[in-house]
Design a protein around this motif. Structure first.
Motif, PDB file in Angstrom:
ATOM      1  N   UNK A   1       0.831  -1.189  -0.014  1.00 42.44           N
ATOM      2  CA  UNK A   1       0.036  -0.109  -0.077  1.00 42.44           C
ATOM      3  C   UNK A   1       1.011   1.271  -0.160  1.00 42.44           C
ATOM      4  N   UNK A   2       2.061   1.122  -0.096  1.00 45.49           N
ATOM      5  CA  UNK A   2       3.124   2.182   0.239  1.00 45.49           C
ATOM      6  C   UNK A   2       3.660   2.733  -1.104  1.00 45.49           C
ATOM      7  N   UNK A   3       2.862   2.575  -2.150  1.00 39.80           N
ATOM      8  CA  UNK A   3       2.979   2.825  -3.687  1.00 39.80           C
ATOM      9  C   UNK A   3       3.682   2.052  -4.597  1.00 39.80           C
ATOM     10  N   UNK A   4       4.472   1.072  -4.148  1.00 37.14           N
ATOM     11  CA  UNK A   4       4.968   0.198  -4.965  1.00 37.14           C
ATOM     12  C   UNK A   4       3.948  -0.889  -5.395  1.00 37.14           C
ATOM     13  N   UNK A   5       3.933  -0.919  -6.975  1.00 34.15           N
ATOM     14  CA  UNK A   5       3.206  -1.797  -7.506  1.00 34.15           C
ATOM     15  C   UNK A   5       3.748  -3.404  -7.850  1.00 34.15           C
ATOM     16  N   UNK A   6       2.811  -4.092  -8.076  1.00 33.08           N
ATOM     17  CA  UNK A   6       3.131  -5.447  -8.191  1.00 33.08           C
ATOM     18  C   UNK A   6       3.234  -6.368  -6.636  1.00 33.08           C
ATOM     19  N   UNK A   7       3.551  -7.652  -6.939  1.00 37.69           N
ATOM     20  CA  UNK A   7       3.254  -8.450  -5.889  1.00 37.69           C
ATOM     21  C   UNK A   7       4.685  -9.350  -5.767  1.00 37.69           C
ATOM     22  N   UNK A   8       4.790 -10.346  -4.879  1.00 39.70           N
ATOM     23  CA  UNK A   8       6.025 -10.893  -4.481  1.00 39.70           C
ATOM     24  C   UNK A   8       5.989 -12.123  -5.534  1.00 39.70           C
ATOM     25  N   UNK A   9       7.214 -12.423  -5.918  1.00 38.19           N
ATOM     26  CA  UNK A   9       7.551 -14.016  -6.689  1.00 38.19           C
ATOM     27  C   UNK A   9       8.466 -14.460  -5.661  1.00 38.19           C
ATOM     28  N   UNK A  10       7.706 -15.798  -5.115  1.00 33.93           N
ATOM     29  CA  UNK A  10       8.648 -16.948  -4.386  1.00 33.93           C
ATOM     30  C   UNK A  10       9.156 -17.762  -4.961  1.00 33.93           C
ATOM     31  N   UNK A  11      10.411 -18.108  -4.738  1.00 33.16           N
ATOM     32  CA  UNK A  11      11.210 -19.261  -5.590  1.00 33.16           C
ATOM     33  C   UNK A  11      10.527 -20.747  -4.984  1.00 33.16           C
ATOM     34  N   UNK A  12      11.042 -21.674  -5.274  1.00 32.89           N
ATOM     35  CA  UNK A  12      10.675 -23.111  -5.153  1.00 32.89           C
ATOM     36  C   UNK A  12      11.101 -23.440  -3.729  1.00 32.89           C
ATOM     37  N   UNK A  13      10.413 -24.183  -2.992  1.00 37.23           N
ATOM     38  CA  UNK A  13      10.807 -24.462  -1.606  1.00 37.23           C
ATOM     39  C   UNK A  13      10.741 -23.393  -0.292  1.00 37.23           C
ATOM     40  N   UNK A  14       9.985 -22.444  -0.720  1.00 34.92           N
ATOM     41  CA  UNK A  14       9.910 -21.262   0.223  1.00 34.92           C
ATOM     42  C   UNK A  14       9.032 -21.606   1.653  1.00 34.92           C
ATOM     43  N   UNK A  15       9.433 -21.365   2.790  1.00 35.79           N
ATOM     44  CA  UNK A  15       8.620 -21.633   3.921  1.00 35.79           C
ATOM     45  C   UNK A  15       8.474 -20.159   4.565  1.00 35.79           C
ATOM     46  N   UNK A  16       6.978 -20.106   4.677  1.00 36.50           N
ATOM     47  CA  UNK A  16       6.732 -18.778   5.342  1.00 36.50           C
ATOM     48  C   UNK A  16       5.776 -18.981   6.406  1.00 36.50           C
ATOM     49  N   UNK A  17       6.479 -18.560   7.606  1.00 39.51           N
ATOM     50  CA  UNK A  17       5.824 -18.799   8.906  1.00 39.51           C
ATOM     51  C   UNK A  17       4.526 -18.102   9.155  1.00 39.51           C
ATOM     52  N   UNK A  18       3.814 -18.723  10.190  1.00 37.30           N
ATOM     53  CA  UNK A  18       2.667 -18.143  10.450  1.00 37.30           C
ATOM     54  C   UNK A  18       2.567 -16.374  10.704  1.00 37.30           C
ATOM     55  N   UNK A  19       1.734 -15.823  10.610  1.00 38.38           N
ATOM     56  CA  UNK A  19       1.587 -14.511  10.575  1.00 38.38           C
ATOM     57  C   UNK A  19       2.369 -13.616   9.840  1.00 38.38           C
ATOM     58  N   UNK A  20       3.142 -14.169   8.680  1.00 39.02           N
ATOM     59  CA  UNK A  20       4.295 -13.298   7.988  1.00 39.02           C
ATOM     60  C   UNK A  20       3.672 -12.637   6.899  1.00 39.02           C
ATOM     61  N   UNK A  21       4.119 -11.518   6.570  1.00 39.46           N
ATOM     62  CA  UNK A  21       3.633 -10.599   5.396  1.00 39.46           C
ATOM     63  C   UNK A  21       4.880 -10.480   4.505  1.00 39.46           C
ATOM     64  N   UNK A  22       4.464 -10.795   3.030  1.00 44.06           N
ATOM     65  CA  UNK A  22       5.378 -10.443   2.216  1.00 44.06           C
ATOM     66  C   UNK A  22       4.843  -9.533   1.209  1.00 44.06           C
ATOM     67  N   UNK A  23       5.349  -8.465   0.974  1.00 39.56           N
ATOM     68  CA  UNK A  23       4.801  -7.425   0.366  1.00 39.56           C
ATOM     69  C   UNK A  23       5.436  -6.607  -0.789  1.00 39.56           C
ATOM     70  N   UNK A  24       4.839  -6.321  -1.851  1.00 41.42           N
ATOM     71  CA  UNK A  24       5.756  -5.545  -2.884  1.00 41.42           C
ATOM     72  C   UNK A  24       5.997  -6.442  -4.038  1.00 41.42           C
TER      73      UNK A  24
END
Length: 123
Positions: free
Chosen positions: A45-68
């Motif tokens: 929401x900070x003006x950066x357009x686009x969404x993340x690209x996650x590679x293979x085998x990525x672990x994202x823990x509970x409550x994490x936020x990956x933005x931009x």
């Protein structure tokens, strides 16, 4: 749970608890990723357009936020409740708000060159 059907998601995605998972329609998620509950993968929401690209085998823990519009490398581990807003290299472990790399993947160790055995010409 909100996983937009336009998001590109590789095979083997595992979501342990589906509550509160939000994935932006522009997100790209590699194969064999593991996402905890209450995770957001989306646009900033900070003006950066686009969404993340996650590679293979990525672990994202509970409550994490990956933005931009960022790239998360293969084999990255994102700790619980971490906010990731910048690119992360392959194999790194990230934690904190904002997320910081606390461990990097070990570099491949090259073995010293072994002497080549001399050949004896048969006479």
């Amino acid at each position: 749970m909100s996983i937009d059907p336009h998001a590109i998601i590789g095979g083997g995605l595992y979501i342990g608890h589906i509550g509160g998972v939000h994935i932006n329609p522009q997100a790209i998620i590699g194969s064999n990723c593991n996402i905890g509950h209450r995770v957001t993968i989306g646009a900033s929401a900070m003006g950066r357009k686009g969404a993340p690209i996650l590679g293979d085998g990525v672990f994202v823990g509970t409550g994490a936020t990956v933005i931009g519009k960022i790239k998360i490398g293969n084999g990255v581990k994102i700790a619980a409740n971490t906010l990731v807003m910048s690119n992360i290299p392959d194999g790194a472990t990230v934690m904190g708000v904002p997320g910081r790399i606390v461990m990097r993947a070990p570099k491949a160790v090259e073995s010293p060159a072994l002497p080549v055995a001399e050949t004896i010409d048969a006479k």
